[in-house]
Write a protein that holds these residues in place. Structure first.
Motif, PDB file in Angstrom:
ATOM      1  N   ASP A   1       0.800  -1.216   0.000  1.00 57.10           N
ATOM      2  CA  ASP A   1       0.000   0.000   0.000  1.00 57.10           C
ATOM      3  C   ASP A   1       0.839   1.276   0.000  1.00 57.10           C
ATOM      4  OD1 ASP A   1      -2.340  -1.400  -0.079  1.00 57.10           O
ATOM      5  OD2 ASP A   1      -2.613  -1.413   2.092  1.00 57.10           O
ATOM      6  N   SER A   2       1.940   1.303   0.748  1.00 52.32           N
ATOM      7  CA  SER A   2       2.709   2.539   0.860  1.00 52.32           C
ATOM      8  C   SER A   2       4.125   2.456   0.293  1.00 52.32           C
ATOM      9  CB  SER A   2       2.797   2.964   2.329  1.00 52.32           C
ATOM     10  OG  SER A   2       3.482   1.974   3.069  1.00 52.32           O
ATOM     11  N   VAL A   3       4.567   1.260  -0.084  1.00 51.54           N
ATOM     12  CA  VAL A   3       5.949   1.096  -0.534  1.00 51.54           C
ATOM     13  C   VAL A   3       5.978   0.344  -1.862  1.00 51.54           C
ATOM     14  CG1 VAL A   3       8.211   0.124   0.021  1.00 51.54           C
ATOM     15  CG2 VAL A   3       6.763   1.000   1.849  1.00 51.54           C
TER      16      VAL A   3
ATOM     17  N   THR B   1      13.685   1.822  -4.053  1.00 53.64           N
ATOM     18  CA  THR B   1      12.466   1.800  -3.248  1.00 53.64           C
ATOM     19  C   THR B   1      11.825   3.175  -3.284  1.00 53.64           C
ATOM     20  OG1 THR B   1      13.446   0.189  -1.744  1.00 53.64           O
ATOM     21  CG2 THR B   1      11.535   1.350  -0.952  1.00 53.64           C
ATOM     22  N   LYS B   2      10.503   3.201  -3.408  1.00 53.74           N
ATOM     23  CA  LYS B   2       9.752   4.453  -3.354  1.00 53.74           C
ATOM     24  C   LYS B   2       8.758   4.347  -2.207  1.00 53.74           C
ATOM     25  CE  LYS B   2       6.766   7.485  -6.033  1.00 53.74           C
ATOM     26  NZ  LYS B   2       6.020   7.628  -7.286  1.00 53.74           N
ATOM     27  N   GLU B   3       8.902   5.246  -1.252  1.00 56.18           N
ATOM     28  CA  GLU B   3       8.003   5.261  -0.102  1.00 56.18           C
ATOM     29  C   GLU B   3       7.619   6.703   0.190  1.00 56.18           C
ATOM     30  OE1 GLU B   3       7.726   3.548   4.454  1.00 56.18           O
ATOM     31  OE2 GLU B   3       9.607   3.427   3.393  1.00 56.18           O
ATOM     32  N   ASN B   4       6.333   6.969   0.241  1.00 56.36           N
ATOM     33  CA  ASN B   4       5.830   8.321   0.499  1.00 56.36           C
ATOM     34  C   ASN B   4       6.439   9.341  -0.455  1.00 56.36           C
ATOM     35  OD1 ASN B   4       4.303   7.317   2.656  1.00 56.36           O
ATOM     36  ND2 ASN B   4       6.024   7.567   4.058  1.00 56.36           N
ATOM     37  N   GLU B   5       6.462   9.005  -1.736  1.00 56.81           N
ATOM     38  CA  GLU B   5       6.956   9.873  -2.807  1.00 56.81           C
ATOM     39  C   GLU B   5       8.450  10.175  -2.718  1.00 56.81           C
ATOM     40  OE1 GLU B   5       5.053  10.559  -5.441  1.00 56.81           O
ATOM     41  OE2 GLU B   5       3.544   9.372  -4.421  1.00 56.81           O
ATOM     42  N   LYS B   6       9.211   9.397  -1.945  1.00 56.05           N
ATOM     43  CA  LYS B   6      10.655   9.568  -1.852  1.00 56.05           C
ATOM     44  C   LYS B   6      11.345   8.304  -2.353  1.00 56.05           C
ATOM     45  CE  LYS B   6      10.745  12.865   1.902  1.00 56.05           C
ATOM     46  NZ  LYS B   6      11.295  13.180   3.220  1.00 56.05           N
TER      47      LYS B   6
ATOM     48  N   PHE C   1      19.849   7.930   0.013  1.00 55.44           N
ATOM     49  CA  PHE C   1      18.657   8.076   0.847  1.00 55.44           C
ATOM     50  C   PHE C   1      18.326   9.557   0.914  1.00 55.44           C
ATOM     51  CE2 PHE C   1      20.554   4.156   2.510  1.00 55.44           C
ATOM     52  CZ  PHE C   1      19.476   3.298   2.350  1.00 55.44           C
ATOM     53  N   PRO C   2      17.081   9.937   0.606  1.00 56.82           N
ATOM     54  CA  PRO C   2      16.711  11.368   0.664  1.00 56.82           C
ATOM     55  C   PRO C   2      16.646  11.854   2.100  1.00 56.82           C
ATOM     56  CG  PRO C   2      14.779  10.043   0.203  1.00 56.82           C
ATOM     57  CD  PRO C   2      15.958   9.105   0.211  1.00 56.82           C
ATOM     58  N   MET C   3      16.837  13.148   2.250  1.00 55.32           N
ATOM     59  CA  MET C   3      16.787  13.754   3.589  1.00 55.32           C
ATOM     60  C   MET C   3      15.355  14.011   3.968  1.00 55.32           C
ATOM     61  SD  MET C   3      20.198  14.473   4.289  1.00 55.32           S
ATOM     62  CE  MET C   3      20.478  15.843   5.263  1.00 55.32           C
TER      63      MET C   3
END
Length: 108
Positions: free
Chosen positions: A34-36, A72-77, A106-108
């Motif tokens: 659902d989120s990832v 990996t894309k999680e919460n638009e990151k 890894f995004p901040m």
């Protein structure tokens, strides 16, 4: 409906798993919740001499490439990790040995 022969036992699968008799391989697989969302690309024993000799104006590089890329894309990151290696690498006939590259983002 069109499909690949390797997907007959798992028709809902979107994974790709290609393996040649000489051990050369490419595998692409992923998982979505659902989120990832995530996807992994793996290469195994890709002959760089055969690959670069078919690309016009590319330098002749030899060796065998193996490794993984995981995104990996999680919460638009987006986050990414990779581990690549080339055994017995040569550049235009000059031996370079075994080369490896490992990294993460890894995004901040």
């Amino acid at each position: 409906m069109y499909g690949l022969p390797m997907c007959k036992t798992m028709p809902d699968s979107k994974d790709i798993d290609l393996l040649a008799d000489d051990g050369t391989g490419l595998k692409v697989y992923g998982n979505r919740t659902d989120s990832v969302s995530d996807i992994t690309v793996s290469v195994n024993q890709v002959n760089l001499r055969e690959l670069t000799s078919s690309i016009p104006f590319a330098p002749l590089i030899s060796g065998f490439l193996s490794g993984d890329l995981h995104v990996t894309k999680e919460n638009e990151k987006l986050a990414a990790a990779y581990d690549l290696g080339v055994k017995n690498m040569e550049y235009e006939g000059a031996p370079l040995g075994d080369i490896g590259l490992v990294g993460t983002y890894f995004p901040m």
